[in-house]
Design a protein around this motif. Structure first.
Motif, PDB file in Angstrom:
ATOM      1  N   VAL A 195       0.922  -1.055   0.079  1.00 22.22           N
ATOM      2  CA  VAL A 195      -0.159   0.136   0.038  1.00 22.22           C
ATOM      3  C   VAL A 195       0.860   1.386  -0.030  1.00 22.22           C
ATOM      4  CG1 VAL A 195      -1.841   1.426   1.072  1.00 22.22           C
ATOM      5  CG2 VAL A 195      -1.667  -1.243   1.438  1.00 22.22           C
ATOM      6  N   LEU A 196       0.495   2.050  -0.894  1.00 20.39           N
ATOM      7  CA  LEU A 196       1.321   3.276  -1.013  1.00 20.39           C
ATOM      8  C   LEU A 196       0.423   4.769  -0.306  1.00 20.39           C
ATOM      9  CD1 LEU A 196       3.506   5.313  -2.200  1.00 20.39           C
ATOM     10  CD2 LEU A 196       2.067   5.512  -4.181  1.00 20.39           C
ATOM     11  N   TYR A 197       1.222   5.408   0.376  1.00 19.59           N
ATOM     12  CA  TYR A 197       0.329   6.773   1.169  1.00 19.59           C
ATOM     13  C   TYR A 197       1.330   8.002   0.706  1.00 19.59           C
ATOM     14  CZ  TYR A 197      -1.596   2.667   3.921  1.00 19.59           C
ATOM     15  OH  TYR A 197      -2.101   1.697   4.238  1.00 19.59           O
ATOM     16  N   ASN A 211       0.170  -3.092  -6.592  1.00 15.71           N
ATOM     17  CA  ASN A 211       0.359  -4.370  -7.204  1.00 15.71           C
ATOM     18  C   ASN A 211       1.702  -4.586  -7.853  1.00 15.71           C
ATOM     19  OD1 ASN A 211      -2.593  -5.093  -6.867  1.00 15.71           O
ATOM     20  ND2 ASN A 211      -3.267  -3.532  -8.422  1.00 15.71           N
ATOM     21  N   GLY A 212       1.787  -6.054  -8.051  1.00 15.89           N
ATOM     22  CA  GLY A 212       3.093  -6.551  -8.710  1.00 15.89           C
ATOM     23  C   GLY A 212       4.393  -6.392  -7.876  1.00 15.89           C
ATOM     24  N   LEU A 213       4.383  -6.090  -6.658  1.00 13.84           N
ATOM     25  CA  LEU A 213       5.536  -6.212  -5.839  1.00 13.84           C
ATOM     26  C   LEU A 213       6.291  -7.560  -6.015  1.00 13.84           C
ATOM     27  CD1 LEU A 213       4.446  -4.652  -2.249  1.00 13.84           C
ATOM     28  CD2 LEU A 213       6.244  -3.712  -4.138  1.00 13.84           C
ATOM     29  N   PHE A 257       6.910  -5.074 -10.929  1.00 10.37           N
ATOM     30  CA  PHE A 257       6.663  -5.133 -12.206  1.00 10.37           C
ATOM     31  C   PHE A 257       6.169  -3.847 -12.614  1.00 10.37           C
ATOM     32  CE2 PHE A 257       6.657  -9.693 -11.775  1.00 10.37           C
ATOM     33  CZ  PHE A 257       7.762  -9.944 -12.403  1.00 10.37           C
ATOM     34  N   THR A 258       5.143  -2.955 -11.781  1.00 10.35           N
ATOM     35  CA  THR A 258       4.609  -1.961 -12.029  1.00 10.35           C
ATOM     36  C   THR A 258       4.235  -1.173 -10.615  1.00 10.35           C
ATOM     37  OG1 THR A 258       2.584  -1.141 -13.078  1.00 10.35           O
ATOM     38  CG2 THR A 258       2.235  -2.924 -11.615  1.00 10.35           C
ATOM     39  N   TYR A 259       3.654  -0.086 -10.695  1.00  8.96           N
ATOM     40  CA  TYR A 259       3.383   0.803  -9.449  1.00  8.96           C
ATOM     41  C   TYR A 259       2.230   1.650  -9.781  1.00  8.96           C
ATOM     42  CZ  TYR A 259       5.634   4.364 -12.706  1.00  8.96           C
ATOM     43  OH  TYR A 259       5.902   5.235 -13.728  1.00  8.96           O
ATOM     44  N   PRO A 260       1.776   2.082  -8.472  1.00 10.45           N
ATOM     45  CA  PRO A 260       0.491   2.894  -8.838  1.00 10.45           C
ATOM     46  C   PRO A 260       0.722   4.433  -9.499  1.00 10.45           C
ATOM     47  CG  PRO A 260       0.733   2.202  -6.475  1.00 10.45           C
ATOM     48  CD  PRO A 260       2.108   1.987  -7.020  1.00 10.45           C
ATOM     49  N   ASN A 261      -0.200   4.815 -10.269  1.00 10.60           N
ATOM     50  CA  ASN A 261      -0.068   6.066 -10.847  1.00 10.60           C
ATOM     51  C   ASN A 261       0.581   7.307  -9.619  1.00 10.60           C
ATOM     52  OD1 ASN A 261      -0.835   5.040 -13.520  1.00 10.60           O
ATOM     53  ND2 ASN A 261      -2.818   5.427 -13.065  1.00 10.60           N
TER      54      ASN A 261
END
Length: 221
Positions: A22-24, A38-40, A78-82
């Motif tokens: 989770v990103l804050y 997602n994708g960690l 593999f990816t990161y939240p916008n």
């Protein structure tokens, strides 16, 4: 006093995996609403400091001073939240158009690792890791041609932290990371913490400050 016993059933514990990222993103009003990461693929912790420096007097070692400990890590995914773009030095100037080399926002981060043992396998429990005051350094990104053995590109960010004060607790120093163990934490308190972290119907996910974590989890289970 009971005799020590080695390798009793259920005591052969191990830790594995990484999920529930989770990103804050941090702003002027504190940590913002949490978004799923997602994708960690890995979170490699790399604490530093805590080193001993000897001091001498009267021709002997008089004392040893321990340097402050700092928490750092490398996030791989593999990816990161916008929402992480502004933490990675990018700014969306137009819909879908990102300008690089911009200012980097700080952030908080949460992720989970699993606890396994010899009787329940990988489902014995888990640990929730909370990270405060984080910032991401620029990192390399390798782009390679598609071939007969294609692999998805793995992104990585080196993370440094600035600790948060633990308000109302004189015996705890400022902290950059907290770990909550489901095997030893009250299930009721753990559920309350997860509701804050991950959100619920009518509740936005958010990162509780260290002092609130102490409030959510009592001293006795």
């Amino acid at each position: 006093m009971a005799k020590l016993v080695w390798h009793a059933a259920g005591t052969k514990q191990y830790e594995l995996g990484v999920d529930r990222g989770v990103l804050y993103v941090k702003g002027s009003a504190g940590y913002g609403t949490g978004v799923a990461w997602n994708g960690l693929t890995a979170v490699n912790e790399a604490p530093s400091g805590g080193e001993s420096t000897s001091q001498y007097a009267d021709n002997i070692e008089y004392m040893s001073i321990i340097s402050a400990e700092k928490f750092g890590a490398t996030i791989e995914a593999f990816t990161y939240p916008n929402e992480f773009a502004e933490c990675d030095g990018s700014k969306e100037a137009r819909p879908g158009v990102f300008f690089g080399q911009q200012g980097r926002k700080g952030f908080g981060f949460a992720y989970r690792t699993l606890i396994g043992n010899d009787t329940e396998g990988q489902t014995a429990g888990y640990k929730i890791h909370l990270v405060y005051g984080a910032s991401a350094k620029p990192s390399e990104k390798a782009n390679a041609t598609v071939n007969d053995s294609p692999e998805a590109a793995t992104l990585s960010w080196e993370m440094t932290t600035i600790p948060e004060a633990v308000t109302g607790s004189e015996d705890l120093a400022p902290v950059a990371t907290i770990v909550i163990n489901s095997l030893t934490t009250s299930p009721t308190a753990l559920a309350a913490l997860e509701k804050v972290l991950y959100g619920d119907t009518g509740t936005e996910p958010r990162l509780p400050l260290p002092s609130e974590v102490l409030t959510l989890i009592p001293e006795t289970p």
